[in-house]
Design a protein around this motif. Structure first.
Motif, PDB file in Angstrom:
ATOM      1  N   LEU A  77      51.947  43.070  33.558  1.00 40.65           N
ATOM      2  CA  LEU A  77      51.765  41.883  32.737  1.00 40.65           C
ATOM      3  C   LEU A  77      50.439  41.855  31.993  1.00 40.65           C
ATOM      4  O   LEU A  77      50.380  41.428  30.832  1.00 40.65           O
ATOM      5  CB  LEU A  77      51.876  40.631  33.614  1.00 40.65           C
ATOM      6  N   ALA A  78      49.374  42.299  32.640  1.00 40.66           N
ATOM      7  CA  ALA A  78      48.034  42.140  32.079  1.00 40.66           C
ATOM      8  C   ALA A  78      47.859  42.748  30.693  1.00 40.66           C
ATOM      9  O   ALA A  78      47.226  42.126  29.830  1.00 40.66           O
ATOM     10  CB  ALA A  78      47.001  42.713  33.053  1.00 40.66           C
ATOM     11  N   PRO A  79      48.398  43.949  30.410  1.00 42.51           N
ATOM     12  CA  PRO A  79      48.162  44.537  29.084  1.00 42.51           C
ATOM     13  C   PRO A  79      48.728  43.731  27.927  1.00 42.51           C
ATOM     14  O   PRO A  79      48.283  43.896  26.784  1.00 42.51           O
ATOM     15  CB  PRO A  79      48.846  45.909  29.184  1.00 42.51           C
ATOM     16  N   ALA A  80      49.686  42.857  28.203  1.00 40.69           N
ATOM     17  CA  ALA A  80      50.332  42.086  27.129  1.00 40.69           C
ATOM     18  C   ALA A  80      49.636  40.760  26.863  1.00 40.69           C
ATOM     19  O   ALA A  80      50.028  40.039  25.930  1.00 40.69           O
ATOM     20  CB  ALA A  80      51.796  41.830  27.490  1.00 40.69           C
ATOM     21  N   LEU A  81      48.613  40.417  27.648  1.00 42.34           N
ATOM     22  CA  LEU A  81      47.977  39.111  27.524  1.00 42.34           C
ATOM     23  C   LEU A  81      46.733  39.179  26.645  1.00 42.34           C
ATOM     24  O   LEU A  81      45.971  40.148  26.713  1.00 42.34           O
ATOM     25  CB  LEU A  81      47.608  38.574  28.907  1.00 42.34           C
ATOM     26  N   PRO A  82      46.483  38.135  25.835  1.00 45.76           N
ATOM     27  CA  PRO A  82      45.286  38.129  24.985  1.00 45.76           C
ATOM     28  C   PRO A  82      44.009  37.819  25.756  1.00 45.76           C
ATOM     29  O   PRO A  82      42.910  38.062  25.253  1.00 45.76           O
ATOM     30  CB  PRO A  82      45.590  37.023  23.974  1.00 45.76           C
ATOM     31  N   ALA A  83      44.123  37.272  26.959  1.00 45.72           N
ATOM     32  CA  ALA A  83      42.964  37.017  27.823  1.00 45.72           C
ATOM     33  C   ALA A  83      42.946  38.055  28.940  1.00 45.72           C
ATOM     34  O   ALA A  83      43.981  38.595  29.326  1.00 45.72           O
ATOM     35  CB  ALA A  83      43.038  35.609  28.409  1.00 45.72           C
ATOM     36  N   ALA A  84      41.767  38.318  29.471  1.00 43.77           N
ATOM     37  CA  ALA A  84      41.637  39.306  30.535  1.00 43.77           C
ATOM     38  C   ALA A  84      42.308  38.806  31.812  1.00 43.77           C
ATOM     39  O   ALA A  84      42.350  37.607  32.098  1.00 43.77           O
ATOM     40  CB  ALA A  84      40.162  39.591  30.801  1.00 43.77           C
ATOM     41  N   ALA A  85      42.836  39.743  32.584  1.00 43.73           N
ATOM     42  CA  ALA A  85      43.412  39.454  33.893  1.00 43.73           C
ATOM     43  C   ALA A  85      42.768  40.397  34.898  1.00 43.73           C
ATOM     44  O   ALA A  85      42.233  41.449  34.530  1.00 43.73           O
ATOM     45  CB  ALA A  85      44.925  39.643  33.863  1.00 43.73           C
ATOM     46  N   PRO A  86      42.783  40.047  36.184  1.00 48.66           N
ATOM     47  CA  PRO A  86      42.122  40.891  37.175  1.00 48.66           C
ATOM     48  C   PRO A  86      42.683  42.314  37.208  1.00 48.66           C
ATOM     49  O   PRO A  86      43.889  42.519  37.125  1.00 48.66           O
ATOM     50  CB  PRO A  86      42.403  40.162  38.498  1.00 48.66           C
TER      51      PRO A  86
END
Length: 296
Positions: A77-86
């Protein structure tokens, strides 16, 4: 005992224990400075490790499953988000008398936003909408059912039990009326979509008034994504709430379900954390007040 415990089955977790766990399982990090982070979180204890890592350990048995869940789905999921994820860096195993798995992540800069003190509420509303929308666009075909992607009616018994505990401490008649109106909203009929499930202020990071990160994906899953609109009442002032809703383009039914989710989370949390976690209780009162003001 190192800190005030919020749950009857909660483990007391201190720096000494975490240091032994790190030394035993990640010896390459054993010499790094370690300190507990102040947090109003209820599920995990967090410790900063060096300058660029954070250790998260479940406080109680019901928080354990989320460790594996988050580690499984974050890389997708993280690579698709405009904000950083852990970024997961390591999974720890039970040891040193600590009975559950735990995890190490990369450190994310930023701070938790505080309702009523936002620097750029309208811009933050747009950032939140962009992040929620990006999550919804990810293919949900094989995603896990979200624990908060279910019909709102599944919360009814718990909300009413909590309201009974709040008699004399909150306007339970007004809250009940809003809750019952939310229950009458049409259910989600579209395809299941991804939702973070817990977009409270404590799971958001900002810098300069803008959204920089989203953390704690332990409740992520697919279903009715209305729950991710809870930030409208948990964080945003009324004017920015309208910006958020317009950017999301949601209809009245989804907005009503989202309001019900925000209300149910706040109502259920309030009596449970009234004495043991004042920041969570204060936020719950804030959310209830915002919803009652909006619906008056």
């Amino acid at each position: 005992m190192g800190t005030l415990l919020m749950h009857e089955d909660e483990r007391d977790i201190d720096v000494s224990l975490v240091g032994r766990l790190i030394a035993g399982q990640f010896p390459q990090w054993a010499g790094l400075p370690l300190r507990r982070l102040a947090s109003s979180g209820t599920e995990n204890a967090m410790f900063r490790l060096g300058a660029d890592k954070v250790v998260r350990l479940p406080r109680h048995p019901r928080a354990v499953e989320a460790i594996a869940h988050e580690l499984r789905w974050l890389p997708r999921l993280a690579p698709a988000l405009p904000a950083a994820a852990p970024e997961p860096l390591g999974r720890g195993e039970p040891a040193e008398g600590f009975p559950w798995p735990w995890s190490v992540y990369g450190w994310l800069d930023g701070h938790n936003p505080v309702p009523g003190t936002l620097e750029e509420p309208a811009l933050l509303a747009e950032d939140l909408a962009a992040c929620v929308s990006a999550l919804r666009r990810i293919d949900a075909a094989d995603g896990p059912v979200g624990c908060r992607g279910v019909p709102l009616a599944s919360r009814d018994r718990f909300v009413r039990e909590a309201l009974g505990q709040l008699a004399g401490r909150a306007d339970t008649a007004a809250v009940t009326a809003v809750w019952e109106a939310s229950l009458r909203a049409p259910e989600h009929t579209g395809p299941p979509a991804w939702a973070h499930g817990d977009l409270m202020a404590g799971n958001l990071l900002v810098r300069g008034g803008r959204l920089t990160g989203v953390i704690d994906f332990g409740t992520v899953g697919v279903g009715d994504p209305a729950v991710d609109l809870i930030a409208a009442w948990c964080l945003l002032p009324a004017a920015a709430r309208g910006v958020f809703r317009a950017a999301m383009g949601v209809d009245e039914a989804e907005w009503a379900r989202a309001r019900g989710w925000a209300l149910s989370i706040a109502v259920i949390a309030l009596p449970y954390y009234w004495d043991t976690n004042p920041p969570v209780a204060a936020n719950s009162r804030h959310v209830i007040g915002e919803i009652l003001a909006e619906t008056a």
